[in-house]
Scaffold this active site. Structure first.
Site, PDB file in Angstrom:
ATOM      1  N   GLY A  59     -16.309 -19.285   0.734  1.00 59.74           N
ATOM      2  CA  GLY A  59     -15.439 -19.678   1.839  1.00 59.74           C
ATOM      3  C   GLY A  59     -14.794 -18.458   2.459  1.00 59.74           C
ATOM      4  O   GLY A  59     -14.574 -17.450   1.785  1.00 59.74           O
ATOM      5  N   ILE A  61     -12.116 -15.468  -7.069  1.00 65.51           N
ATOM      6  CA  ILE A  61     -11.808 -15.405  -8.501  1.00 65.51           C
ATOM      7  C   ILE A  61     -11.865 -13.965  -8.982  1.00 65.51           C
ATOM      8  O   ILE A  61     -12.902 -13.320  -8.871  1.00 65.51           O
ATOM      9  CB  ILE A  61     -12.786 -16.249  -9.335  1.00 65.51           C
ATOM     10  N   LYS A 120     -25.578 -12.284  -8.352  1.00 61.62           N
ATOM     11  CA  LYS A 120     -24.267 -12.204  -9.007  1.00 61.62           C
ATOM     12  C   LYS A 120     -24.423 -11.958 -10.510  1.00 61.62           C
ATOM     13  O   LYS A 120     -23.662 -11.182 -11.101  1.00 61.62           O
ATOM     14  CB  LYS A 120     -23.490 -13.495  -8.764  1.00 61.62           C
ATOM     15  N   VAL A 146       0.835  -1.204   0.000  1.00 60.27           N
ATOM     16  CA  VAL A 146       0.000   0.000   0.000  1.00 60.27           C
ATOM     17  C   VAL A 146       0.871   1.256   0.000  1.00 60.27           C
ATOM     18  O   VAL A 146       0.548   2.244  -0.659  1.00 60.27           O
ATOM     19  CB  VAL A 146      -0.925  -0.002   1.241  1.00 60.27           C
TER      20      VAL A 146
END
Lengths: 430, 430
Positions: free
Chosen positions: A303, A135, A204, A32
């Protein structure tokens, strides 16, 4: 000087975010350009056992006060659901604080309000974790493919239903047995409605379609069918024909490119299709674009740790923006395309009928398809007497024409029962 | 006001960039927030036939003058190779102009110089198109996974060699026949050295490793073996054992996490591995990270339009940054990990030997492995007399130990010939 982060929610994902912020503190600071400091964690109840060790001094039940605290730079929302998540996110954005969220339901239900607040507040709204867990999909769609023209997004975006369908396919289990097993393993919740009825996948799909087609899409625009009606017989019949049943989310432009459809439903895909090999609770999404061709993204779709990975990636991006006093890309809805009704969707269909066993039945049935201009690719007669069945696969036809055909078939005295109607996907891709 | 773009090179990729900047002008303007104007195209020779229609008034042979022209905001480099690309990119960056490049060779050879110039010039350097064509890989690695810890990147990043090996696998063709076919179809160049000797894949591996491990990596750090020695017999033997041979790029941390290896070489992978299903000239890359788990990215790894898609995505990102007077993420090398020598790489090996057909041969050979502490998993004796062969597959061992074993075997009078030594990958993944 450290950037201060407020966390809303400390459940499965939140606990992992706390752990990773702590364990990877040095790496995150280097990436960062400043340390990230967890400055407060809003929870529903204090004193509850948590997966991650959180300094009790950081815990608060006053989330509203936390998100508007002067020293907070970035707010992470992992509570989920519409309220109080929406109010808290709006408060944060109105106060000019950038937000990272994994909240697909809110973005699909009322993304416009939240995106508008981000714009008005001059703050970032990042949400990679809202779709397909770890993903990378949101960022590739809205940044990597920003110079391309996306035709279609097609994939498996709900791990729970993929696990259930995979179990049904591999062991011949019934839906309820496979669901029970998924629940026992923690892949499905006690109330599995959001997953098995396709609400999660529909949210989604709405988010993906909006980004892919630069238009505003809500969950209400999505044609949604769940997997609760899928029987072991459907799965076995698909298997016998070289297909596997998957719950797909499909966002596709019409042929003229001026509208698009968004739908979530079970579909038969050829066993040779790459999505057929997506097992257990994994997710995979194809993106088809004019210049890029076919891309596939595959990984763990849910998860705690995978979702936290996506959240952390967004935190790093947002933190860099805060330091540079800039913002990432905003919502892009300039194309303003129309979502066409499900009836205009064009695809192929697998239809299974219980029929009377007498001469002329096939001709009568075929005639009903012909009247709606639905062309038949293959037909198979099996059994006889009370067990006589007709299994038909059509060429590409509109959903409206197919529905009208099915209506007409139900009226026929020789058709005892319309056993199943399922779309066939994954064969028309270029 | 329009942002002005200079294009260096107008070959296969450049022509597509010109076409897309023109065809998608309205979309690009909406996504960037300002029109993009192609303001100049540097070519080697004027008056040559080109794939794209370029306004002749835009063409120039004076690339150096073009990149430093006051009105130019963004420079796109698709010439390739080290010079003059490097000098031109440095001139552009020094003049504060952001650069989008597809130049893997330059980034792998001298990335440090180019990245330093970007930093000094306060300009962006984007290069999604340098690795795996249209597949978003650079951006996911350096942004989406910025909050994660990458263990390994493993994949097929060269389409030409994948096409050749796929042909050898499916038709039993020899390397030279498959190469000839790839050349006839335009998948391989007249001089195929860069592809078949692994230079192209090694450059990509260096770029991927640098980003994944936040360290500086050059092509010289990459252990490189090409596919020219692969015989039809190797392919057939792999096939008989349930394996397929692929040219893999592997960037992997050591077990203690303090160093990493980068290598490109042919390897046997199980036919059930997802990479085994990557056919023709496609690319696919696995990324394994601590929290995200295994991710896979798949798509067209080369070609004019796919590469141009990646270039255009970067142009949109860079153009937004120019408008916002900000910059994207810089090179990140803070971790400064060491690249360990190939000898420290740990993997499995397939070894095929021509041996004398007499009692005790297996014991003698096995003894050579044992002396180097290389444990044998399976051994198969086949043929007899002059055709006697031993085929061994080892457990995980270091490359140094395996090399020493092979040296020792060559010394044995009973070993007539070491027919092939190939690494076995894709079975140790968690």
């Amino acid at each position: 000087m450290a950037l201060k982060v407020a966390l809303l929610g400390c459940g499965v994902v939140g606990s992992q975010v706390v752990r990773l912020l702590h364990e990877q503190a040095d790496d995150l600071a280097a990436r960062v350009g400043a340390p990230l400091e967890l400055a407060g964690v809003a929870v529903r109840r204090l004193g509850r056992r948590r997966d991650a060790e959180v300094d009790p001094a950081l815990l608060t039940t006053d989330a509203e006060a936390l998100v508007t605290r002067d020293d907070i730079d970035i707010v992470i929302e992992v509570i989920g659901g519409i309220e109080p998540a929406r109010s808290l996110i709006l408060s944060a954005l109105n106060a000019g604080k950038s937000v990272v969220t994994a909240n697909k339901a809110l973005l699909a239900e009322d993304g416009a309000t939240v995106h508008a607040a981000a714009r008005a507040g001059g703050a970032d709204l990042y949400f990679e974790a809202a779709v397909a867990g770890a993903i990378p999909l949101i960022r590739p769609l809205r940044e990597s493919l920003a110079g391309d023209h996306v035709h279609r997004v097609l994939g498996i975006v709900n791990g729970t239903t993929n696990y259930i369908l995979d179990q049904m396919d591999s062991s011949g289990a019934s839906f309820s047995d496979a669901l029970g097993e998924a629940q026992a393993l923690g892949y499905a919740e006690a109330d599995p409605t959001a997953d098995v009825e396709g609400f999660d996948a529909a949210a989604k799909a709405a988010i993906l379609a909006g980004i892919a087609f630069h238009s505003r899409v809500t969950a209400a625009d999505v044609h949604r069918e769940g997997i609760t009606e899928i029987t072991a017989a459907d799965v076995a019949s698909a298997k016998a024909m070289g297909y596997v049943i998957k719950l797909l989310a499909i966002c596709a432009r019409s042929d003229d490119g001026r509208s698009f459809g968004v739908r979530v439903h079970p579909a038969m895909i050829p066993r040779t299709h790459p999505l057929a090999g997506v097992r257990e609770a994994y997710n995979a999404v194809f993106v088809e674009a004019r210049s890029a061709g076919r891309l596939m993204f595959y990984g763990a779709g849910a998860g705690g740790a995978p979702t936290a990975s996506a959240v952390l990636g967004d935190i790093v991006a947002v933190a860099r923006n805060v330091l540079a006093r800039t913002r990432g890309p905003e919502e892009s809805t300039y194309a303003d395309l129309v979502v066409h009704p499900m009836g205009e969707t064009v695809t192929r269909y697998h239809v299974s009928l219980d029929v009377a066993d007498r001469p002329g039945v096939l001709a009568r049935v075929a005639d009903m398809f012909a009247k709606q201009d639905v062309s038949i690719q293959t037909v198979r007669q099996q059994g006889h007497g009370d067990d006589a069945q007709l299994v038909l696969v059509t060429h590409r036809a509109s959903d409206a024409a197919l529905s009208a055909t099915i209506e007409a078939l139900r009226e026929l005295e020789i058709v005892r029962n319309v056993v199943s109607v399922m779309r066939v996907e994954g064969e028309d891709a270029s």
